[in-house]
Design an enzyme around this catalytic site. Structure first.
Site, PDB file in Angstrom:
ATOM      1  N   PHE A   1       1.952   8.475  -1.154  1.00  0.00           N
ATOM      2  CA  PHE A   1       1.316   7.182  -0.908  1.00  0.00           C
ATOM      3  C   PHE A   1      -0.205   7.260  -1.034  1.00  0.00           C
ATOM      4  O   PHE A   1      -0.869   6.276  -1.040  1.00  0.00           O
ATOM      5  CB  PHE A   1       1.673   6.664   0.490  1.00  0.00           C
ATOM      6  CG  PHE A   1       3.176   6.603   0.708  1.00  0.00           C
ATOM      7  CD1 PHE A   1       4.010   6.085  -0.246  1.00  0.00           C
ATOM      8  CD2 PHE A   1       3.728   7.109   1.873  1.00  0.00           C
ATOM      9  CE1 PHE A   1       5.374   6.050  -0.056  1.00  0.00           C
ATOM     10  CE2 PHE A   1       5.094   7.067   2.084  1.00  0.00           C
ATOM     11  CZ  PHE A   1       5.917   6.545   1.115  1.00  0.00           C
TER      12      PHE A   1
ATOM     13  N   TRP B   1       0.839  -1.211   0.000  1.00  0.00           N
ATOM     14  CA  TRP B   1       0.000   0.000   0.000  1.00  0.00           C
ATOM     15  C   TRP B   1       0.871   1.257   0.000  1.00  0.00           C
ATOM     16  O   TRP B   1       0.508   2.263  -0.614  1.00  0.00           O
ATOM     17  CB  TRP B   1      -0.900  -0.007   1.234  1.00  0.00           C
ATOM     18  CG  TRP B   1      -1.661   1.277   1.404  1.00  0.00           C
ATOM     19  CD1 TRP B   1      -2.818   1.641   0.772  1.00  0.00           C
ATOM     20  CD2 TRP B   1      -1.317   2.382   2.245  1.00  0.00           C
ATOM     21  NE1 TRP B   1      -3.214   2.895   1.174  1.00  0.00           N
ATOM     22  CE2 TRP B   1      -2.304   3.372   2.089  1.00  0.00           C
ATOM     23  CE3 TRP B   1      -0.267   2.628   3.135  1.00  0.00           C
ATOM     24  CZ2 TRP B   1      -2.271   4.581   2.771  1.00  0.00           C
ATOM     25  CZ3 TRP B   1      -0.231   3.828   3.823  1.00  0.00           C
ATOM     26  CH2 TRP B   1      -1.223   4.794   3.636  1.00  0.00           C
ATOM     27  N   HIS B   2       2.035   1.194   0.654  1.00  0.00           N
ATOM     28  CA  HIS B   2       2.879   2.378   0.743  1.00  0.00           C
ATOM     29  C   HIS B   2       3.540   2.732  -0.583  1.00  0.00           C
ATOM     30  O   HIS B   2       3.928   3.894  -0.774  1.00  0.00           O
ATOM     31  CB  HIS B   2       3.966   2.177   1.809  1.00  0.00           C
ATOM     32  CG  HIS B   2       3.475   2.393   3.213  1.00  0.00           C
ATOM     33  ND1 HIS B   2       2.868   1.407   3.943  1.00  0.00           N
ATOM     34  CD2 HIS B   2       3.496   3.494   4.009  1.00  0.00           C
ATOM     35  CE1 HIS B   2       2.545   1.887   5.135  1.00  0.00           C
ATOM     36  NE2 HIS B   2       2.902   3.148   5.199  1.00  0.00           N
ATOM     37  N   GLY B   3       3.710   1.800  -1.455  1.00  0.00           N
ATOM     38  CA  GLY B   3       4.364   2.138  -2.714  1.00  0.00           C
ATOM     39  C   GLY B   3       4.405   0.977  -3.673  1.00  0.00           C
ATOM     40  O   GLY B   3       4.455  -0.192  -3.263  1.00  0.00           O
TER      41      GLY B   3
END
Length: 453
Positions: A453, A318-320
């Site tokens: 993000f 989800w962060h990248g």
């Protein structure tokens, strides 16, 4: 508009506060539509092309919620949640997934809309709770404000409908503690700005050159590797917690209390405790909407460990859109699984040793989070573990105060609730905001790390 920019602080915010105060006093029924409109203006300031995306996202999901409330079709909400995640994947992961799977597809060139991960997760939370019978129907204005409220639309915190919906109907300036709330809101805004400008941004000058050099294939020395890694460790904390403090303060100025997102995480004595203190609203989302549905701790140890690992790995993704983010999440999943096994065995550690191991683990895994590639991360790790020239000239001037505040200081939320209302305090914060504005005008502003993000 950045929260730490003149257009926001000297333009949008004063105008928004004046309009809100006038409407709350003379036309209270217009307050929520005004806040929704201000939120759209704020969002559109970045790139007006993304306003239709946010508006369509709000409108279509509200229609889904309305349709479900009327006839309760079984598949409507699961399909809507899948559609939301598909849109997120299209903008954020299309190129990454096609490269990972080796697909020879035309390369999509889509700009990533700011905040899409955050407002997508807000849709998921509400629709899931509505299907479970926990959430009530909302009218379009309230739903639009829940999703797009400008202090939190770009980078959180992730707010549950139950934490904010009841506040929409309050008369914020009629409360007996209205002046106190406004004062605390101003203090939180000042403290958050100060954390970003005076602590977070200077550390970027220590961290960025090290990781940029590693991305270019240049091995950092031991001193440079530790300097860059520790700098990023504290930079990301002050950058993101500073943003959260500003978001909470801004929301208070408009009569809304948002949930806290940080609780001195670098003082945690276990990895489990760290995730209860770091990005608390995301941790709660992952627990309630992913870990527990995957089985949680109710179906045996093996499934619990698998659910922990899967949850954190997906949290990393989800962060990248990169394998380094996946590896960062997987490392934390494996670490949490190890902590679970340690506790199941009835073992314990002295608090000091637990803190040292936890902090060391978190610092080392931040390398994966920050590095542009595994090759760059490996070069930094070589420096951290002594497989590089020692180097010299460790820069500590910005690191030392940042470390002291992060490890010993209270949260901004706790501090503003402990400070007494005194004239000298108002004067001190007045001076502080002037100094911050001078610093913003003197130096280049960095965007907030979590905006990507």
């Amino acid at each position: 508009m950045l929260f730490n920019s003149f257009p926001f602080l000297l333009g949008f915010l004063p105008v928004a506060l004046v309009l809100h105060a006038l409407v709350a006093r003379y036309r209270p029924g217009w307050r929520l539509p005004l806040l929704a409109l201000l939120s759209l203006v704020f969002y559109g300031w970045w790139d007006v092309r993304f306003v239709p995306l946010l508006a369509a996202s709000v409108g279509l999901n509200w229609l889904v919620a309305r349709g479900f409330s009327r006839s309760r079709p079984v598949l409507l909400i699961p399909l809507a949640v899948a559609a939301n995640l598909l849109v997120l994947a299209l903008f954020k992961y299309a190129g990454f997934l096609s490269g990972l799977l080796g697909l020879d597809l035309p390369r999509l060139s889509l700009s990533l809309p700011l905040g899409i991960s955050f407002f997508t997760f807000h849709h998921v939370m509400y629709l899931t709770d509505l299907r479970a019978g926990r959430a009530p129907p909302m009218d379009l204005t309230r739903y639009a404000l829940y999703i797009g409220f400008f202090p939190q639309v770009l980078a959180g915190p992730l707010v549950r409908w139950s934490e904010i919906l009841h506040q929409f109907d309050e008369a914020p300036y009629a409360r007996p503690d209205a002046a106190e709330r406004i004062g605390r809101g101003v203090m939180l805004l000042c403290i958050g700005l100060s954390k970003k400008v005076f602590l977070g941004d200077p550390l970027a000058a220590y961290a960025n050159p090290v990781f940029q050099a590693a991305a270019e294939g240049k091995a950092p020395s031991v001193v440079e590797a530790w300097q860059g890694t520790l700098a990023f460790t504290f930079q990301i904390y002050f950058d993101f917690s500073g943003y959260t403090d500003m978001a909470l303060g801004l929301a208070l100025l408009f009569g809304i209390v948002l949930p806290q997102n940080f609780d001195v995480p670098y003082r945690a004595t276990s990895l489990r405790e760290f995730w209860r203190r770091w990005h608390m609203t995301l941790s709660r989302f992952l627990r309630d909407y992913l870990y527990i549905p995957l089985g949680g701790n109710r179906r045996g140890l093996g499934l619990q460990l698998a659910a922990l690992f899967a949850t954190m790995t997906l949290g990393g993704l989800w962060h990248g859109a990169g394998l380094t983010f996946v590896a960062w999440g997987a490392a934390h999943g494996a670490g949490l699984a190890a902590v679970t096994l340690w506790r199941r065995a009835g073992l314990s550690l002295p608090a000091g040793l637990g803190w040292l191991l936890t902090f060391g683990f978190v610092v080392l895994t931040w390398v994966l989070f920050r590095a542009a590639s595994f090759e760059a991360a490996l070069l930094v790790f070589k420096g951290l573990f002594g497989f590089a020239p020692v180097g010299h000239g460790f820069k500590w001037r910005a690191l030392l105060p940042a470390a002291l505040v992060a490890l010993a200081g209270p949260t901004a939320w706790a501090a503003v609730h402990r400070l007494p209302p005194r004239p000298w305090l108002a004067l001190a914060f007045g001076v502080l905001i002037v100094v911050v504005l001078l610093r913003i005008g003197d130096d280049a502003n960095y965007e907030f790390i979590y905006f990507q993000f």
